[in-house]
Design a protein around this motif. Structure first.
Motif, PDB file in Angstrom:
ATOM      1  N   UNK A 181       0.610  -1.194   0.001  1.00 47.07           N
ATOM      2  CA  UNK A 181      -0.025   0.037  -0.110  1.00 47.07           C
ATOM      3  C   UNK A 181       0.891   1.354  -0.068  1.00 47.07           C
ATOM      4  N   UNK A 182       0.596   2.082  -0.952  1.00 50.37           N
ATOM      5  CA  UNK A 182       1.557   3.338  -1.168  1.00 50.37           C
ATOM      6  C   UNK A 182       1.358   4.325   0.369  1.00 50.37           C
ATOM      7  N   UNK A 183       2.543   4.604   0.808  1.00 49.12           N
ATOM      8  CA  UNK A 183       2.412   5.252   2.239  1.00 49.12           C
ATOM      9  C   UNK A 183       3.526   6.333   2.248  1.00 49.12           C
ATOM     10  N   UNK A 184       3.266   7.560   2.371  1.00 47.66           N
ATOM     11  CA  UNK A 184       4.089   8.740   2.478  1.00 47.66           C
ATOM     12  C   UNK A 184       4.145   8.815   3.900  1.00 47.66           C
TER      13      UNK A 184
ATOM     14  N   UNK B 142      -7.348  -2.826  -0.064  1.00 41.10           N
ATOM     15  CA  UNK B 142      -6.301  -2.162   0.449  1.00 41.10           C
ATOM     16  C   UNK B 142      -7.197  -1.059   1.478  1.00 41.10           C
ATOM     17  N   UNK B 143      -8.031  -0.479   1.001  1.00 37.66           N
ATOM     18  CA  UNK B 143      -8.834   0.497   1.714  1.00 37.66           C
ATOM     19  C   UNK B 143      -9.461  -0.189   3.061  1.00 37.66           C
ATOM     20  N   UNK B 144     -10.055  -1.059   3.019  1.00 41.59           N
ATOM     21  CA  UNK B 144     -10.600  -1.955   3.907  1.00 41.59           C
ATOM     22  C   UNK B 144      -9.510  -2.392   4.966  1.00 41.59           C
ATOM     23  N   UNK B 145      -8.375  -2.947   4.491  1.00 38.02           N
ATOM     24  CA  UNK B 145      -7.195  -3.138   5.352  1.00 38.02           C
ATOM     25  C   UNK B 145      -6.909  -1.883   6.335  1.00 38.02           C
ATOM     26  N   UNK B 146      -6.713  -0.881   5.337  1.00 42.23           N
ATOM     27  CA  UNK B 146      -6.495   0.333   6.100  1.00 42.23           C
ATOM     28  C   UNK B 146      -7.373   0.774   7.364  1.00 42.23           C
ATOM     29  N   UNK B 147      -8.576   0.730   7.085  1.00 45.42           N
ATOM     30  CA  UNK B 147      -9.879   1.094   7.899  1.00 45.42           C
ATOM     31  C   UNK B 147      -9.619   0.090   8.912  1.00 45.42           C
ATOM     32  N   UNK B 148      -9.366  -1.107   8.966  1.00 49.21           N
ATOM     33  CA  UNK B 148      -9.540  -2.197   9.925  1.00 49.21           C
ATOM     34  C   UNK B 148      -8.054  -2.092  11.069  1.00 49.21           C
TER      35      UNK B 148
ATOM     36  N   UNK C  42      -1.832  15.184  12.679  1.00 45.54           N
ATOM     37  CA  UNK C  42      -1.029  14.011  13.327  1.00 45.54           C
ATOM     38  C   UNK C  42      -1.901  12.775  13.036  1.00 45.54           C
ATOM     39  N   UNK C  43      -3.161  12.750  12.792  1.00 43.40           N
ATOM     40  CA  UNK C  43      -4.016  11.666  12.528  1.00 43.40           C
ATOM     41  C   UNK C  43      -3.659  10.957  11.382  1.00 43.40           C
ATOM     42  N   UNK C  44      -3.626   9.638  10.974  1.00 38.87           N
ATOM     43  CA  UNK C  44      -3.400   9.136   9.628  1.00 38.87           C
ATOM     44  C   UNK C  44      -4.191   9.672   8.626  1.00 38.87           C
ATOM     45  N   UNK C  45      -3.921   9.957   7.430  1.00 42.17           N
ATOM     46  CA  UNK C  45      -4.543  10.209   6.391  1.00 42.17           C
ATOM     47  C   UNK C  45      -4.770   9.316   5.103  1.00 42.17           C
ATOM     48  N   UNK C  46      -5.911   8.983   4.571  1.00 46.53           N
ATOM     49  CA  UNK C  46      -6.064   8.020   3.665  1.00 46.53           C
ATOM     50  C   UNK C  46      -6.618   8.841   2.579  1.00 46.53           C
ATOM     51  N   UNK C  47      -6.094   8.793   1.457  1.00 44.49           N
ATOM     52  CA  UNK C  47      -6.344   9.634   0.097  1.00 44.49           C
ATOM     53  C   UNK C  47      -6.979   8.679  -0.920  1.00 44.49           C
TER      54      UNK C  47
END
Length: 311
Positions: free
Chosen positions: A6-9, A37-43, A65-70
């Motif tokens: 998953x692309x991560x910056x 990938x989206x559901x994996x991140x949300x979980x 500070x919170x993680x950001x999902x684009x």
């Protein structure tokens, strides 16, 4: 979480991902390419910020500070006329053009909204007496409380003016995709004329993204008799056009828009909103409610933002 694919910056500037073009550095940004990938991140992520076009999110200039999902890469569309199903990251302008090409009516108003579908559904976006809820069939959403994908019906969505169950329960449901049933039309011309009318109306009264903004700053209020009032008209009559604080300014042609006039900060924007809210209340005894969402943890900004929310 195994997020290698998953692309991560890290320490990533969100300036390209908000239409106010405010510089805001996020600690962690993820760019999923699939629903899996989206559901994996949300979980696995704790209270992430979901960003489509960033057209109504005020990011703190002090950073996020919170993680950001684009969601921009969640852009798949499935068509079975008159039904269109689209993922959360699909541009509303793209959807409007696609409906036109299929000779389907109902999405003409979306041509003027610089948003993505997830945000448009969440806030029940609308214009020209139309709203996203008018043709809504269902949505797939991730329920962060139950940690599973659910299907939401129109009744489940609790649509209202610029709101839905998504906005009423911040962070609970995350839109993954939505399905709509549009109207078959006999005429491409009629659809195109409605699209052109929507575009022209927006150009005449509202700033383009060449003048960075977040859309309407405040919701249109409802008076004691149940009538919807124009926030823009109230702000205009309160003399707010051209009001300036730092680099943020109330737009000259429509007083419910704040533009990034000169390298505005989030604090500049909040200060302008507080003055807008105060003057309308002093003049008309009406408390305007923010339509923009603030994301940040700066103590001073949070205190000021909370005073806006409380009125």
């Amino acid at each position: 979480m195994k997020d290698k694919e998953i692309e991560h910056r890290i320490n990533y500037n969100l300036k390209p991902f908000n239409t106010l073009r405010i510089s805001s550095v996020a600690d962690d940004v993820y760019l999923p390419k699939t629903i899996d990938e989206m559901t994996l991140l949300l979980a696995n992520l704790d209270n992430p910020v979901i960003v489509g076009s960033g057209s109504n999110i005020l990011f703190s200039s002090e950073g996020v500070k919170r993680p950001v999902i684009i969601t921009k890469n969640l852009d798949k569309v499935t068509v079975d006329p008159p039904v269109i199903e689209a993922q959360a990251g699909v541009s509303t302008i793209k959807l409007s053009n696609m409906a036109f090409e299929l000779r389907l009516s109902g999405f003409e108003f979306l041509i003027g909204l610089p948003a993505t579908l997830g945000g448009a559904v969440s806030m029940n976006a609308g214009a020209n007496a139309q709203a996203i809820s008018d043709y809504f069939v269902s949505a797939k959403a991730y329920d962060t409380k139950e940690d599973k994908i659910v299907e939401l019906t129109p009744a489940d969505m609790e649509f209202g003016y610029r709101t839905s169950i998504i906005r009423k329960n911040p962070g609970r449901f995350i839109i993954l995709s939505a399905k709509f049933e549009l109207l078959r039309s006999d005429s491409y011309i009629a659809i195109k004329e409605a699209m052109d009318k929507a575009s022209e109306k927006r150009k005449l009264s509202q700033p383009t993204l060449k003048e960075p903004n977040l859309g309407c700053a405040f919701k249109n209020p409802i008076d004691k008799d149940g009538h919807t009032l124009s926030a823009g008209k109230l702000l205009d009559e309160a003399g707010l056009k051209g009001y300036l604080s730092g680099g943020a300014m109330v737009y000259f042609n429509h007083a419910n828009f704040i533009i990034n006039f000169n390298e505005a900060t989030s604090l500049d924007y909040i200060n302008v909103m507080r003055e807008m809210q105060r003057l309308v209340f002093d003049e008309f005894n009406i408390m305007l409610e923010p339509e923009v969402i603030y994301v940040g943890s700066d103590k001073k900004e949070l205190e000021l933002w909370n005073t806006l929310l409380k009125g």
